[in-house]
Write an enzyme that holds these catalytic residues in place. Structure first.
Site: not given
Length: 348
Positions: A60-61
């Site tokens: 998710g980064y």
């Protein structure tokens, strides 16, 4: 650098884990202060040179670009077997649920995407990023166990959960013969110590490693009054976590600054030296070379019992904030910000 064993695993990790949320293409994320690949590589290389062998990222980064940067840097600067790479997966989103994608299928897709991003055949530690109230726990634990059996994941960890949830998950795993969580990545630092109420006790009893994030409270525990930075000014998520208790937290921050001056070290070193007396390996984000330099120096700084007590004495209870405040069935329905826009769903 000093090293230790990560909970009930055979992973030997540096006492400092490099947090890689600050790496990645800013156009693909929520943070304007993330670093491009060139500068990310400089910091990763400095960490490796200083003995850091433990790196934490997430799918998710910045839409997976953090994983891509980390994977390429490690491939160029280290031997794969000499580093411990952790990454995290997100809960199923509504589109997957509607399409009938099971928890097991979701985890396999997440693993495969992360491995592609990293350019690796396996991850050492695969972390359940936040509790998924829409997916049965059995499906999560079964899906993770399948990835361990397939050799794509060596060990599993969990992040952003309550102690009862971790205990429940590992009890189910023990009953079914599944892999158990060996680590917990929670919100824990000198000005937010709520993990000490139950989580720390559970981890001590069951030998579960604590690898907390927000080790410096978004920079608050590393800066003297009046000092600021782009992240402090623009990180709205950190403001959400800390602004409500800024006055009471400042008392502790002032004591960190006082001890740093007395010991002729940085505030970072004092704050992390305290945390290192409590946990296995804090996850320390770095977006400048001196960030990782200071974190590594903290490993060799020993605080006296009197200094530890002095830092701890002003603490007062804090309300749950950030991800943990959202860790309820009602809030889960809204989905966390990281769960939107950062997953590519594959239809079977």
């Amino acid at each position: 650098m000093k090293y230790t064993t990560l909970g009930n695993s055979d992973l030997k990790v540096s006492r400092i884990c490099m947090g890689c949320m600050g790496f990645g293409d800013a156009k693909n994320g929520q943070h304007s202060w993330t670093l491009d690949e060139e500068h990310s590589r400089e910091i990763i290389k400095r960490g490796l040179d200083l003995g850091v062998n433990f790196f934490d990222t997430a799918i998710g980064y910045q839409s997976g670009t953090s994983e891509q940067y980390v994977g390429r840097a490690i491939r160029d600067y280290a031997r794969r077997e000499d580093v411990v790479v952790a990454t995290k997966f997100l809960p199923r989103i509504q589109e997957e649920i509607t399409a009938g994608i099971s928890g097991q299928q979701h985890i396999e897709q997440m693993v495969n995407t992360s491995l592609k991003n990293l350019g690796m055949d396996y991850v050492d530690l695969y972390i359940y990023h936040m509790w998924d109230y829409e997916t049965p726990l059995y499906d999560i634990m079964d899906g993770l166990n399948r990835m361990v059996k397939a050799g794509k994941v060596r060990y599993i960890g969990i992040s952003n959960c309550f102690a009862y949830q971790l205990a429940k998950a590992n009890a189910l795993a023990e009953r079914e013969g599944f892999a158990k969580f060996v680590s917990i990545q929670g919100h824990y630092n000198l000005i937010f110590r709520e993990e000490e109420r139950e989580m720390a006790k559970l981890c001590a009893e069951d030998n579960i490693a604590m690898t907390p994030y927000s080790a410096l409270a978004g920079g608050r525990l590393s800066k003297h009054p009046g000092e600021t930075s782009k992240r402090l000014e623009e990180d709205t998520y950190a403001k959400f976590k800390y602004d409500a208790t800024a006055d009471q937290d400042q008392v502790i921050i002032n004591r960190v600054a006082e001890l740093a001056e007395k010991r002729d070290v940085t505030m970072t070193e004092i704050s992390l030296a305290w945390l290192l007396t409590k946990v296995t390996a804090p996850v320390v984000g770095a977006t400048k070379l001196h960030h990782i330099d200071g974190a590594v120096k903290a490993v060799d700084l020993e605080l006296s019992p009197e200094e530890i007590s002095y830092l701890e004495e002003p603490y007062v209870p804090h309300r749950l904030v950030g991800v943990m405040a959202q860790n309820t069935p009602a809030a889960a329905k809204k989905q966390h910000v990281w769960s939107t826009g950062n997953q590519k769903i594959e239809k079977n």
